[in-house]
Motif scaffolding. Sequence first.
Motif, PDB file in Angstrom:
ATOM      1  N   VAL A 177       0.855  -1.185   0.000  1.00 23.60           N
ATOM      2  CA  VAL A 177       0.000   0.000   0.000  1.00 23.60           C
ATOM      3  C   VAL A 177       0.892   1.236   0.000  1.00 23.60           C
ATOM      4  O   VAL A 177       1.880   1.292   0.741  1.00 23.60           O
ATOM      5  N   ILE A 178       0.552   2.212  -0.838  1.00 21.52           N
ATOM      6  CA  ILE A 178       1.335   3.445  -0.911  1.00 21.52           C
ATOM      7  C   ILE A 178       0.431   4.653  -0.688  1.00 21.52           C
ATOM      8  O   ILE A 178      -0.719   4.669  -1.153  1.00 21.52           O
ATOM      9  N   ASP A 179       0.934   5.635   0.055  1.00 18.93           N
ATOM     10  CA  ASP A 179       0.223   6.886   0.279  1.00 18.93           C
ATOM     11  C   ASP A 179       0.365   7.755  -0.963  1.00 18.93           C
ATOM     12  O   ASP A 179       1.483   8.042  -1.400  1.00 18.93           O
ATOM     13  N   VAL A 180      -0.762   8.160  -1.538  1.00 14.40           N
ATOM     14  CA  VAL A 180      -0.734   8.903  -2.801  1.00 14.40           C
ATOM     15  C   VAL A 180      -0.047  10.257  -2.636  1.00 14.40           C
ATOM     16  O   VAL A 180       0.649  10.724  -3.545  1.00 14.40           O
ATOM     17  N   ARG A 181      -0.195  10.875  -1.510  1.00 13.18           N
ATOM     18  CA  ARG A 181       0.381  12.217  -1.314  1.00 13.18           C
ATOM     19  C   ARG A 181       1.861  12.162  -0.968  1.00 13.18           C
ATOM     20  O   ARG A 181       2.672  12.859  -1.569  1.00 13.18           O
ATOM     21  N   THR A 182       2.249  11.310  -0.017  1.00 12.57           N
ATOM     22  CA  THR A 182       3.628  11.296   0.459  1.00 12.57           C
ATOM     23  C   THR A 182       4.526  10.300  -0.262  1.00 12.57           C
ATOM     24  O   THR A 182       5.749  10.416  -0.219  1.00 12.57           O
ATOM     25  N   GLY A 183       3.913   9.292  -0.899  1.00  8.31           N
ATOM     26  CA  GLY A 183       4.703   8.261  -1.556  1.00  8.31           C
ATOM     27  C   GLY A 183       5.248   7.216  -0.598  1.00  8.31           C
ATOM     28  O   GLY A 183       6.018   6.337  -0.992  1.00  8.31           O
ATOM     29  N   GLU A 184       4.842   7.286   0.658  1.00  5.75           N
ATOM     30  CA  GLU A 184       5.299   6.307   1.642  1.00  5.75           C
ATOM     31  C   GLU A 184       4.593   4.974   1.400  1.00  5.75           C
ATOM     32  O   GLU A 184       3.366   4.916   1.306  1.00  5.75           O
ATOM     33  N   ALA A 185       5.379   3.906   1.301  1.00  9.63           N
ATOM     34  CA  ALA A 185       4.819   2.595   0.974  1.00  9.63           C
ATOM     35  C   ALA A 185       5.179   1.580   2.032  1.00  9.63           C
ATOM     36  O   ALA A 185       6.236   1.670   2.679  1.00  9.63           O
ATOM     37  N   GLN A 186       4.291   0.611   2.233  1.00 11.39           N
ATOM     38  CA  GLN A 186       4.571  -0.476   3.163  1.00 11.39           C
ATOM     39  C   GLN A 186       3.959  -1.772   2.644  1.00 11.39           C
ATOM     40  O   GLN A 186       2.932  -1.772   1.953  1.00 11.39           O
ATOM     41  N   LEU A 187       4.621  -2.865   2.982  1.00 12.40           N
ATOM     42  CA  LEU A 187       4.137  -4.176   2.579  1.00 12.40           C
ATOM     43  C   LEU A 187       2.973  -4.610   3.450  1.00 12.40           C
ATOM     44  O   LEU A 187       2.984  -4.414   4.672  1.00 12.40           O
ATOM     45  N   LEU A 188       1.987  -5.215   2.816  1.00 10.72           N
ATOM     46  CA  LEU A 188       0.851  -5.767   3.541  1.00 10.72           C
ATOM     47  C   LEU A 188       1.028  -7.277   3.733  1.00 10.72           C
ATOM     48  O   LEU A 188       0.491  -7.858   4.667  1.00 10.72           O
ATOM     49  N   THR A 189       1.764  -7.903   2.829  1.00 10.21           N
ATOM     50  CA  THR A 189       2.020  -9.343   2.903  1.00 10.21           C
ATOM     51  C   THR A 189       3.523  -9.576   2.858  1.00 10.21           C
ATOM     52  O   THR A 189       4.299  -8.701   2.467  1.00 10.21           O
ATOM     53  N   SER A 190       3.929 -10.782   3.213  1.00  4.51           N
ATOM     54  CA  SER A 190       5.352 -11.133   3.190  1.00  4.51           C
ATOM     55  C   SER A 190       5.470 -12.649   3.201  1.00  4.51           C
ATOM     56  O   SER A 190       4.469 -13.370   3.286  1.00  4.51           O
ATOM     57  N   GLY A 191       6.699 -13.130   3.125  1.00  3.45           N
ATOM     58  CA  GLY A 191       6.930 -14.562   3.203  1.00  3.45           C
ATOM     59  C   GLY A 191       7.007 -15.227   1.851  1.00  3.45           C
ATOM     60  O   GLY A 191       6.934 -14.577   0.805  1.00  3.45           O
ATOM     61  N   GLU A 192       7.132 -16.533   1.863  1.00  2.30           N
ATOM     62  CA  GLU A 192       7.340 -17.314   0.640  1.00  2.30           C
ATOM     63  C   GLU A 192       6.016 -17.802   0.062  1.00  2.30           C
ATOM     64  O   GLU A 192       5.778 -19.001  -0.109  1.00  2.30           O
ATOM     65  N   HIS A 193       5.150 -16.835  -0.219  1.00  2.00           N
ATOM     66  CA  HIS A 193       3.865 -17.115  -0.850  1.00  2.00           C
ATOM     67  C   HIS A 193       3.589 -16.019  -1.883  1.00  2.00           C
ATOM     68  O   HIS A 193       4.104 -14.902  -1.773  1.00  2.00           O
ATOM     69  N   ASP A 194       2.777 -16.347  -2.862  1.00  2.00           N
ATOM     70  CA  ASP A 194       2.350 -15.363  -3.865  1.00  2.00           C
ATOM     71  C   ASP A 194       0.932 -14.913  -3.541  1.00  2.00           C
ATOM     72  O   ASP A 194       0.021 -15.739  -3.389  1.00  2.00           O
ATOM     73  N   TYR A 195       0.766 -13.594  -3.446  1.00  2.00           N
ATOM     74  CA  TYR A 195      -0.547 -13.004  -3.169  1.00  2.00           C
ATOM     75  C   TYR A 195      -0.984 -12.179  -4.374  1.00  2.00           C
ATOM     76  O   TYR A 195      -0.190 -11.425  -4.941  1.00  2.00           O
ATOM     77  N   GLN A 196      -2.257 -12.302  -4.737  1.00  4.96           N
ATOM     78  CA  GLN A 196      -2.798 -11.500  -5.822  1.00  4.96           C
ATOM     79  C   GLN A 196      -3.843 -10.549  -5.255  1.00  4.96           C
ATOM     80  O   GLN A 196      -4.846 -10.981  -4.682  1.00  4.96           O
ATOM     81  N   LEU A 197      -3.588  -9.257  -5.409  1.00  2.00           N
ATOM     82  CA  LEU A 197      -4.506  -8.237  -4.918  1.00  2.00           C
ATOM     83  C   LEU A 197      -5.836  -8.301  -5.654  1.00  2.00           C
ATOM     84  O   LEU A 197      -5.869  -8.431  -6.879  1.00  2.00           O
ATOM     85  N   GLN A 198      -6.931  -8.160  -4.907  1.00  2.00           N
ATOM     86  CA  GLN A 198      -8.259  -8.195  -5.502  1.00  2.00           C
ATOM     87  C   GLN A 198      -8.985  -6.849  -5.365  1.00  2.00           C
ATOM     88  O   GLN A 198      -9.182  -6.148  -6.334  1.00  2.00           O
ATOM     89  N   VAL A 209      -7.433 -10.464  -0.977  1.00  2.00           N
ATOM     90  CA  VAL A 209      -6.366 -11.008  -1.812  1.00  2.00           C
ATOM     91  C   VAL A 209      -6.672 -12.484  -2.050  1.00  2.00           C
ATOM     92  O   VAL A 209      -7.495 -13.090  -1.347  1.00  2.00           O
ATOM     93  N   THR A 210      -6.010 -13.048  -3.042  1.00  2.00           N
ATOM     94  CA  THR A 210      -6.079 -14.496  -3.242  1.00  2.00           C
ATOM     95  C   THR A 210      -4.680 -15.066  -3.095  1.00  2.00           C
ATOM     96  O   THR A 210      -3.675 -14.398  -3.415  1.00  2.00           O
ATOM     97  N   ALA A 211      -4.595 -16.288  -2.613  1.00  2.00           N
ATOM     98  CA  ALA A 211      -3.302 -16.933  -2.420  1.00  2.00           C
ATOM     99  C   ALA A 211      -3.495 -18.419  -2.198  1.00  2.00           C
ATOM    100  O   ALA A 211      -4.579 -18.877  -1.826  1.00  2.00           O
ATOM    101  N   ASP A 212      -2.434 -19.160  -2.441  1.00  5.02           N
ATOM    102  CA  ASP A 212      -2.358 -20.565  -2.076  1.00  5.02           C
ATOM    103  C   ASP A 212      -1.299 -20.668  -0.982  1.00  5.02           C
ATOM    104  O   ASP A 212      -0.103 -20.568  -1.263  1.00  5.02           O
TER     105      ASP A 212
END
Length: 662
Positions: A177-198, A209-212
Motif C-alpha cells: 500500500v502506498i500513500d498517494v500524497r507522500t509516496g510512503e509505501a509499506q508491505l501488507l504481505t510477506s513470506g514465501e507465498h504469492d498473493y494477488q490483490l483483488q 487477496v487471493t493466495a495458495d
Amino acid sequence: MTEKRTIRAEDLYLLKSVADPQLAHNGVDCVFIETVMLEEENKYSSHLYYINVTEKSKPVQWTFGESRNHSPRWSPDGQSVAFVSDRSGKGQIYVLAVNGGEARQLTKCPNGATNPVWSPDGTKIAFNAALKNGESLSTNISEEKKDKRPVPLEVDKMKYKSDAYGFWQGNFNQVAVIDVRTGEAQLLTSGEHDYQLQSWSPDGKHITVTADLSEDKDQSFGSDVYLIHAETKETKKLTGSTGYFGNATWSPNGRYVGMLGHESEYKNATLAKIWIYDMETEKFNCLTRDSDLLIGDYAIGDFQQGAVTPGILWGEDNHSFYFLATDHGNTVVYYGSLDGELYPALLDNQHVYGLSTGGKVDQAVVAISKPNHPGDLFLLKVTTGEMEQLTQVNEEFLQEVVLAGAEPIEFNSSDHWDLHGWIMKPVNFKDGDKVPLVLEIHGGPHAMYANSYFHEFQCLASQGYAVLYINPRGSHGYGQQFVDAVRGDYGGKDYEDIMDAVDYALANFDFIDVDRLGVTGGSYGGFMTNWIIGHTNRFKAAVTQRSISNWISFYGVSDIGYYFTDWQINSGLNDIETLWRHSPLAYVDEMETPLLILHSEKDFRCPIEQAEQLFIALKDRKKTAKFIRFPEANHELSRSGKPNLRISRLNYITGWFNDYLK
C-alpha cells in the motif's frame, strides 16, 4: 469509388486494439487502452484514452510516447487515474490528474509494480510487487548489482518455470500500500507465498487477496480468498480450500463479497461459477450451482491486447450485479441478483471482451468484437437494450479492406451430440468457384472459438481459402458435460467431432474442393493436427503450431506437464502404454501429409523438444516436413509475440498452404 483490397498479415501493424474500458462512478467519464504495434521498433505501444460517454465526443489521448501504459483505474472522486507504465523501464504505478499535467510516478519497485487499487477515501493505492525475501519496495540504481555474469539456476521445486515468466528467479508476488500524497509505501504481505490483490472493502478496513498458502505447492492447485486488515494485517480466510477462487469484489455496503471460482470437480475443465460470501452471517454460497453457464470470457483469438475480464460488477442497490459469460460461441453480458436471478442483458452474436458499469445498473461500457470487426467500445443502455458506438478506432482501415464474414453452422456428430462452428467463404468469392478449405483447430482444449475477429482466418480467406472452425467436445461454452468429455479421450470423440465437421462442410457447401483440404491448429490444436495426419490422408497439407507430439516426454518438460497429463490423459508415468497410445508420435509411420512445424524456442508450455521429436521422426522416414523455430518467443507467439515474428508466422502458414493447395 476505389475498390477495396484484401487483407495481409502485415496489416497487424495498421490495426488498433481497444480494451479495458473503465467507467467512472459518475457514469460519464470513461478511460480505456488503445494498443498498436510499432513496426520499426518491433514492439507494442499502449496508451490511455478518455471519452465522455454522454457527449460521445472523439476520444482524447492522455498518454504519449513509445511506452506501454495500461490498467487505468479511477480514483473514488473521479479526479485522478492510476495506471501502470513502463516509461521508466520496468512497469510502475503512476497517477494522472484529470484536469491536466504530467503523470506522477508513485512506485519505484525493483521488479516493477502492477494492479493499482484505490482505497475508498482516495488517499492510498494498493498494488502488487514481485520481491525476493527481504527486498525493499524501493530501489536505488546505484545499489543494483553491476555484475551481469551468468549464474547457475538452483532448482528444488517442480514449479520452477512458467511459460509466461520463464525460470523462477526467487521473487514472490506481494501486496503493498502506498500513500498517494507522500509516496510512503509499506508491505501488507510477506513470506514465501504469492498473493494477488483483488479489491478494497468500502469502509477501507480490509483488502481482499487471493493466495495458495499450502506448504506443498508443487501438488497444490487451489486459490483461496483472504481478508487482510489494512492496518493490523490480521488475516481471515473466506473460502475453504476446496478449489480455485478469485475476482473478489465487494457490494457497496460492504456486506457481500462476490467472487468467481469452482471446486475443481473436473480439474481444469470445471466451469467457473458465482459465489457470495456474506460478511454478517459468515456463510459462503454458490449462486449458479445449478446453472450450466460458464462465468467469464473464455473466447480465443489472436488480436486483442490487454483485455480484462472483471468479476461481478455490483449495482448501487447491493443486490444486483452484472458479469460476462461464455455461451455457445459468444461472450455475453448477464444480469444477476442475490435472489438467484440470471438473465442476459446483452445477448448477440459477438465477443464481449470488456465490461464496466461504474457501479450503476442502468448502463455499461462494453468492448465488442465480431468476425469482421476487430473491436470497439459501445455504450449499452441496459433498460432499453440500446447500443451506441463510442469508438471507431479502425474505421479508416476498414474502409480500405474487405473482410470475410463467418457463417454459423450447427450439426450432429456421428454419436448425436450437437456441434457448433463457422465457415468463412474466401474474400471475393464468386458463385461457381471451387476453392480449397483450411480446417482450424483451437487450443486449450478448454477454450472456445467465438464470434470474434481472428486475423489468421482473415489472412487465409484473403488468399482464397474457405476456413472451417468448430468447437469440438472439450470446448467451453456448451455446458459441463461437453467440456469434460475430452478428458481421457484425446484423439477419440474429439477427433471424430472434427472429422464430422469436415464431412458436414463437404456435404453442404459445394464450393469446397474435396481434393484441396488443409488443417492447422496450435497447442491442443497442434496436437490434434498431428493426430489427424497420423490417422487420415484426406488432407493435402498441414501446419502444426506449438504442438504436443509425445505425452511421455511432455510429462517432464512442460511447465504444467506433470499434472496436466494426469488431468487430461488420466494417466501418469506409471502407465507409459496409455501415454504412448495418445501420442501422435506413435503414428508417425502413417503420416503422409506434408507438414510445416512452427514452434517457439522459449515455449515452456509445449516445449520445442515436442516439435524436434516429430520433425526428426518424419525426416528419418523420408516424409515431407519443414521446421520453423521462432527465437525469443514463447507459447503466446500468435497473440502477443514480437510483431515481426507474428507477421512471419502468418506468412509461413499461408505460404505452406499456397504451395500445396493452390
